[in-house]
Design a protein around this motif. Structure first.
Motif, short mmCIF file in Angstrom:
data_model
loop_
_atom_site.label_atom_id
_atom_site.label_comp_id
_atom_site.label_asym_id
_atom_site.label_seq_id
_atom_site.Cartn_x
_atom_site.Cartn_y
_atom_site.Cartn_z
N ARG A 1 0.83 -1.20 0.00
CA ARG A 1 0.00 0.00 0.00
C ARG A 1 0.87 1.25 0.00
N LEU A 2 1.94 1.23 -0.76
CA LEU A 2 2.83 2.37 -0.86
C LEU A 2 2.37 3.30 -1.98
N LEU A 3 2.91 4.52 -1.98
CA LEU A 3 2.47 5.53 -2.93
C LEU A 3 2.59 5.09 -4.38
N PRO A 4 3.66 4.40 -4.80
CA PRO A 4 3.73 3.98 -6.21
C PRO A 4 2.56 3.12 -6.64
N ASN A 5 1.86 2.48 -5.70
CA ASN A 5 0.73 1.63 -6.06
C ASN A 5 -0.44 2.42 -6.64
N LEU A 6 -0.43 3.75 -6.50
CA LEU A 6 -1.51 4.53 -7.11
C LEU A 6 -1.48 4.42 -8.63
N THR A 7 -0.32 4.14 -9.19
CA THR A 7 -0.24 3.95 -10.63
C THR A 7 -0.53 2.51 -11.03
N ASN A 8 -0.59 1.62 -10.06
CA ASN A 8 -0.96 0.23 -10.30
C ASN A 8 -1.52 -0.34 -9.00
N HIS B 1 -3.83 23.27 -2.74
CA HIS B 1 -4.49 24.54 -2.99
C HIS B 1 -5.53 24.72 -1.91
N VAL B 2 -5.80 25.96 -1.49
CA VAL B 2 -6.87 26.17 -0.51
C VAL B 2 -8.18 25.65 -1.07
N LEU B 3 -8.44 25.97 -2.31
CA LEU B 3 -9.55 25.39 -3.09
C LEU B 3 -8.99 25.01 -4.45
N GLY B 4 -9.63 24.06 -5.10
CA GLY B 4 -9.18 23.66 -6.43
C GLY B 4 -8.15 22.55 -6.38
N ASP B 5 -7.62 22.21 -7.57
CA ASP B 5 -6.71 21.07 -7.68
C ASP B 5 -5.80 21.27 -8.89
N PHE B 6 -4.92 20.31 -9.10
CA PHE B 6 -4.04 20.32 -10.27
C PHE B 6 -4.89 19.96 -11.49
N TYR B 7 -4.94 20.84 -12.46
CA TYR B 7 -5.93 20.70 -13.53
C TYR B 7 -5.38 20.18 -14.85
N SER B 8 -4.05 20.07 -15.00
CA SER B 8 -3.51 19.58 -16.26
C SER B 8 -2.08 19.10 -16.06
N GLU B 9 -1.60 18.31 -17.04
CA GLU B 9 -0.20 17.87 -17.00
C GLU B 9 0.74 19.06 -17.12
N ASP C 1 -5.42 8.41 -15.11
CA ASP C 1 -5.31 9.87 -15.10
C ASP C 1 -3.84 10.27 -15.21
N PRO C 2 -3.42 10.83 -16.34
CA PRO C 2 -2.01 11.22 -16.49
C PRO C 2 -1.59 12.33 -15.53
N VAL C 3 -2.54 13.16 -15.10
CA VAL C 3 -2.21 14.20 -14.12
C VAL C 3 -1.85 13.55 -12.79
N ALA C 4 -2.63 12.56 -12.38
CA ALA C 4 -2.33 11.84 -11.14
C ALA C 4 -0.99 11.14 -11.23
N ARG C 5 -0.72 10.54 -12.37
CA ARG C 5 0.55 9.83 -12.55
C ARG C 5 1.73 10.79 -12.43
N ALA C 6 1.61 11.97 -13.03
CA ALA C 6 2.68 12.96 -12.94
C ALA C 6 2.87 13.45 -11.51
N LEU C 7 1.78 13.58 -10.77
CA LEU C 7 1.87 14.03 -9.39
C LEU C 7 2.53 12.99 -8.50
N VAL C 8 2.23 11.72 -8.72
CA VAL C 8 2.88 10.65 -7.95
C VAL C 8 4.39 10.69 -8.18
N GLN C 9 4.79 10.83 -9.44
CA GLN C 9 6.21 10.86 -9.76
C GLN C 9 6.91 12.06 -9.13
N LEU C 10 6.27 13.22 -9.18
CA LEU C 10 6.86 14.42 -8.60
C LEU C 10 6.97 14.31 -7.09
#
Length: 324
Positions: free
Chosen positions: A4-11, A211-219, A249-258
């Motif tokens: 259940r580690l963070l890299p598992n979000l991509t798989n 973000h106080v409100l909102g989220d990461f909206y694009s790669e 979700d490629p945005v989620a994948r990029a966030l996990v890597q970062l």
């Protein structure tokens, strides 16, 4: 935390969510009598009203009234966090949700469209954390101690994935007057400019709450923050995202890597993600907090703000938040 580690979000592993029993509410009625001697001893012990109420089986209001009656009012000392506003707790706040058929839910926007503004005419989009009661203006503990804090507020839903668990119950529903910055290239250009200024102003370090409100909206937007982290060593980021589907979700994948590459400076938590590190879980009552998580200390009044807590970026442990 095996499996259940963070890299598992991509798989991620396919496993059913744990069922958490809902707390049984106490029956109402006249509050139990609280002897003055017991109350005085509890106050001298340093217990707060919610803790006294739980110990003696009465309400916090009853405890407060009894303290006032017996002259046991606590002195109001100076606040530790550099905030313009007094701290609040989530335990006495009701959740606000619009009707299911509200246009904002179908149109992917805030309930308050008049509060959305472009960057033109704004002095800055990164606002001092002292302007928000929960964030605070300067970090007081942990490895980022002494850093000033800035925050960015985008438009909820317009920048968020529709899969967000709080699409309808977003705490932005409470924020009638928050200034929401319109997302897009103009915002990204301004952010690069402002971070460069803050780097020169705070070379030792500064923190940005995303973000106080909102989220990461694009790669592209994620790539912007990756480049800012690489170019400006004083920049430190903490925040949350509802983008947790790293497979689709490629945005989620990029966030996990970062996050994996730069946790020491990009401490992002994945909201309600099926992992045990760098994540959060939302609960409706403190009794629902999972054994492997810690309840947000600020929400229960144990600390004044994010700036006096530091848990979100000091530890990778899962944090539970009361729905608010």
């Amino acid at each position: 935390m095996a499996g259940r580690l963070l890299p598992n979000l991509t798989n991620p592993l396919d496993r059913p969510a744990a069922v958490v029993p809902f707390p049984v509410a106490r029956r109402g009625g006249r509050p139990a009598k609280l002897p003055e001697a017991d109350l005085r001893a509890a106050v001298e012990e340093g217990l707060k009203d919610p803790e006294i109420a739980e110990r003696f089986g009465c309400s916090r209001q009853y405890v407060y009234l009894q303290r006032k009656r017996h002259g046991l009012l606590r002195p109001k000392g100076p606040r530790r966090s550099k905030s313009r506003f007094a701290p609040k707790v989530a335990t006495d706040r009701a959740v606000t949700m619009p009707p299911v058929d509200h246009p904002a839910l179908a149109e992917d926007r805030t309930l308050y469209p008049a509060t959305v503004t472009g960057v033109d005419g704004l002095l800055n989009v990164l606002v001092a954390g002292a302007n928000h009661w929960k964030i605070g203006g300067e970090i007081r503990k942990g490895r980022w101690a002494g850093f000033p804090v800035y925050a960015l507020t985008l438009e909820e839903r317009a920048t968020c994935p529709a899969s967000c668990r709080h699409w309808r119950s977003c705490f932005g529903n409470h924020m009638h007057f928050a200034k929401r910055i319109r997302h897009g290239e103009a915002l990204e250009d301004r952010l690069a400019h402002e971070v460069a200024i803050l780097q020169s102003r705070h070379p030792r370090g500064f923190a940005v709450r995303l973000h106080v409100l909102g989220d990461f909206y694009s790669e592209r937007y994620v790539a912007l923050w990756a480049s800012l982290i690489a170019c400006f060593p004083a920049l430190h980021v903490f925040g949350f995202t509802a983008r947790i589907d790293g497979r689709r979700d490629p945005v989620a994948r990029a966030l996990v890597q970062l996050t994996l590459a730069h946790w020491d400076r990009f401490a992002l938590r994945f909201s309600n993600a099926p992992v045990d590190e760098c994540s959060t879980v939302t609960v409706e009552h403190p009794r629902q907090v999972p054994a492997d998580a810690v309840l947000c200390p600020q929400q229960t009044g144990k600390t004044e703000s994010c700036s006096t807590c530091a848990l979100c970026w000091q530890s990778r442990r899962r944090i539970a938040f009361l729905q608010h």
